[in-house]
Design a protein around this motif. Structure first.
Motif, PDB file in Angstrom:
ATOM      1  N   UNK A  15      18.231 -51.687  67.659  1.00 37.60           N
ATOM      2  CA  UNK A  15      17.148 -51.211  66.784  1.00 37.60           C
ATOM      3  C   UNK A  15      15.814 -51.854  67.145  1.00 37.60           C
ATOM      4  N   UNK A  16      15.835 -53.152  67.439  1.00 33.05           N
ATOM      5  CA  UNK A  16      14.601 -53.857  67.810  1.00 33.05           C
ATOM      6  C   UNK A  16      14.065 -53.321  69.129  1.00 33.05           C
ATOM      7  N   UNK A  17      14.952 -53.098  70.089  1.00 31.71           N
ATOM      8  CA  UNK A  17      14.520 -52.555  71.375  1.00 31.71           C
ATOM      9  C   UNK A  17      13.927 -51.163  71.239  1.00 31.71           C
ATOM     10  N   UNK A  18      14.565 -50.330  70.438  1.00 28.77           N
ATOM     11  CA  UNK A  18      14.034 -48.976  70.217  1.00 28.77           C
ATOM     12  C   UNK A  18      12.679 -49.012  69.510  1.00 28.77           C
ATOM     13  N   UNK A  19      12.550 -49.878  68.510  1.00 36.60           N
ATOM     14  CA  UNK A  19      11.272 -49.954  67.793  1.00 36.60           C
ATOM     15  C   UNK A  19      10.160 -50.439  68.717  1.00 36.60           C
ATOM     16  N   UNK A  20      10.486 -51.356  69.632  1.00 33.84           N
ATOM     17  CA  UNK A  20       9.493 -51.852  70.587  1.00 33.84           C
ATOM     18  C   UNK A  20       9.057 -50.739  71.540  1.00 33.84           C
ATOM     19  N   UNK A  21      10.021 -49.962  72.027  1.00 30.17           N
ATOM     20  CA  UNK A  21       9.682 -48.857  72.927  1.00 30.17           C
ATOM     21  C   UNK A  21       8.869 -47.778  72.216  1.00 30.17           C
ATOM     22  N   UNK A  22       9.223 -47.478  70.975  1.00 25.16           N
ATOM     23  CA  UNK A  22       8.450 -46.500  70.199  1.00 25.16           C
ATOM     24  C   UNK A  22       7.036 -47.013  69.976  1.00 25.16           C
ATOM     25  N   UNK A  23       6.918 -48.304  69.679  1.00 23.65           N
ATOM     26  CA  UNK A  23       5.594 -48.900  69.478  1.00 23.65           C
ATOM     27  C   UNK A  23       4.761 -48.808  70.750  1.00 23.65           C
ATOM     28  N   UNK A  24       5.350 -49.156  71.887  1.00 24.17           N
ATOM     29  CA  UNK A  24       4.606 -49.165  73.150  1.00 24.17           C
ATOM     30  C   UNK A  24       4.275 -47.785  73.681  1.00 24.17           C
ATOM     31  N   UNK A  25       5.248 -46.874  73.626  1.00 27.65           N
ATOM     32  CA  UNK A  25       5.081 -45.606  74.320  1.00 27.65           C
ATOM     33  C   UNK A  25       4.730 -44.411  73.442  1.00 27.65           C
ATOM     34  N   UNK A  26       4.806 -44.574  72.124  1.00 23.99           N
ATOM     35  CA  UNK A  26       4.429 -43.477  71.238  1.00 23.99           C
ATOM     36  C   UNK A  26       3.286 -43.900  70.315  1.00 23.99           C
ATOM     37  N   UNK A  27       3.490 -44.977  69.573  1.00 23.77           N
ATOM     38  CA  UNK A  27       2.508 -45.368  68.558  1.00 23.77           C
ATOM     39  C   UNK A  27       1.187 -45.832  69.173  1.00 23.77           C
ATOM     40  N   UNK A  28       1.258 -46.688  70.193  1.00 30.11           N
ATOM     41  CA  UNK A  28       0.010 -47.180  70.798  1.00 30.11           C
ATOM     42  C   UNK A  28      -0.804 -46.061  71.455  1.00 30.11           C
ATOM     43  N   UNK A  29      -0.177 -45.162  72.235  1.00 30.25           N
ATOM     44  CA  UNK A  29      -0.974 -44.046  72.760  1.00 30.25           C
ATOM     45  C   UNK A  29      -1.576 -43.170  71.659  1.00 30.25           C
ATOM     46  N   UNK A  30      -0.828 -42.963  70.568  1.00 27.76           N
ATOM     47  CA  UNK A  30      -1.398 -42.183  69.467  1.00 27.76           C
ATOM     48  C   UNK A  30      -2.599 -42.893  68.861  1.00 27.76           C
ATOM     49  N   UNK A  31      -2.540 -44.203  68.777  1.00 22.69           N
ATOM     50  CA  UNK A  31      -3.642 -44.954  68.197  1.00 22.69           C
ATOM     51  C   UNK A  31      -4.904 -44.813  69.037  1.00 22.69           C
ATOM     52  N   UNK A  32      -4.755 -44.947  70.346  1.00 22.03           N
ATOM     53  CA  UNK A  32      -5.942 -44.970  71.199  1.00 22.03           C
ATOM     54  C   UNK A  32      -6.366 -43.604  71.715  1.00 22.03           C
ATOM     55  N   UNK A  33      -5.433 -42.703  71.933  1.00 27.62           N
ATOM     56  CA  UNK A  33      -5.800 -41.395  72.474  1.00 27.62           C
ATOM     57  C   UNK A  33      -6.012 -40.353  71.392  1.00 27.62           C
TER      58      UNK A  33
END
Length: 95
Positions: A15-33
């Motif tokens: 769960x921690x690994x998945x949340x980290x990947x979602x944060x890096x590859x989905x949430x962060x791009x949504x925040x900046x792009x």
């Protein structure tokens, strides 16, 4: 699976690994792009909670199964690397 210390560590690690990947590859791009910071707030908070639970689970497994310092250190370092908890699951937890 949740009845043993290693089983709990495996579940929390995934769960921690998945949340980290979602944060890096989905949430962060949504925040900046897409100028949408809400996803980072939600996923970031969840990831923070799961990170703390993961470290506590690593400590529990270390004490219960008498892991060496190097196994403990490897599991802790893996928690800050993308895909790290999955490697821990594969290398350290599968006996």
């Amino acid at each position: 699976m949740l009845k043993t210390a290693k089983g709990r560590l495996r579940v929390i690690g995934i769960l921690e690994g998945l949340s980290f990947l979602i944060l890096l590859f989905i949430a962060m791009p949504l925040k900046y792009w897409a100028d949408s910071p809400l996803m980072v707030q939600i996923v970031g908070s969840l990831h923070g909670l799961l990170f703390v639970l993961y470290i506590l689970a690593v400590i529990h497994v270390t004490l219960k199964h008498r892991w060496s310092f190097w196994k403990f250190a490897a599991a802790c370092v893996a928690s800050v690397l993308p895909f790290g908890p999955f490697v821990v699951d594969r290398k350290l937890l599968r006996d």
